[in-house]
Design an enzyme around this catalytic site. Structure first.
Site, mmCIF file in Angstrom:
data_model
loop_
_atom_site.group_PDB
_atom_site.id
_atom_site.type_symbol
_atom_site.label_atom_id
_atom_site.label_comp_id
_atom_site.label_asym_id
_atom_site.label_seq_id
_atom_site.Cartn_x
_atom_site.Cartn_y
_atom_site.Cartn_z
ATOM 1 N N ARG A 18 0.823 -1.217 0.000
ATOM 2 C CA ARG A 18 0.000 0.000 0.000
ATOM 3 C C ARG A 18 0.855 1.264 0.000
ATOM 4 N NH1 ARG A 18 -3.507 -0.546 4.980
ATOM 5 N NH2 ARG A 18 -1.641 -1.646 5.602
ATOM 6 N N ASN A 36 -6.236 -2.350 2.367
ATOM 7 C CA ASN A 36 -6.303 -3.793 2.502
ATOM 8 C C ASN A 36 -7.759 -4.205 2.610
ATOM 9 O OD1 ASN A 36 -3.551 -4.284 2.487
ATOM 10 N ND2 ASN A 36 -3.363 -4.299 4.705
#
Length: 92
Positions: A18, A36
């Site tokens: 990320r 996520n």
């Protein structure tokens, strides 16, 4: 502007995916977010000029150095959620 939702599967959680993706999208000038998902995948909503969309998808497929991307599912997103900058969101 094009808006796409990406679902990235593989070893993409716990491997800095990320933060790596946020940095790449900011460098490209893309708006949106990444997070996520409870199923172990990563989801991103991206908005950018049409000429950048293939670069965005290729970046998602590349992944951070320790990650392993198995698949990137791409779909059109018609939401009217305002997007400004590129951010990391909490797990969904």
């Amino acid at each position: 502007m094009m808006r796409r939702r990406l679902i990235v599967t593989g070893r993409v959680q716990g491997v800095n995916y990320r933060d790596w993706f946020v940095a790449r999208m900011r460098a490209l000038g893309v708006s949106g977010w990444v997070r996520n998902r409870a199923d172990g995948s990563v989801e991103a909503l991206v908005e950018c000029p049409e000429h950048l969309i293939e670069a965005v998808i290729a970046t998602a497929r590349q992944g951070s150095p320790p990650s392993r991307v198995d698949e990137v599912a791409v779909s059109v997103d018609a939401s009217d959620e305002p997007l400004e900058g590129f951010h990391r969101r909490s797990t969904a």
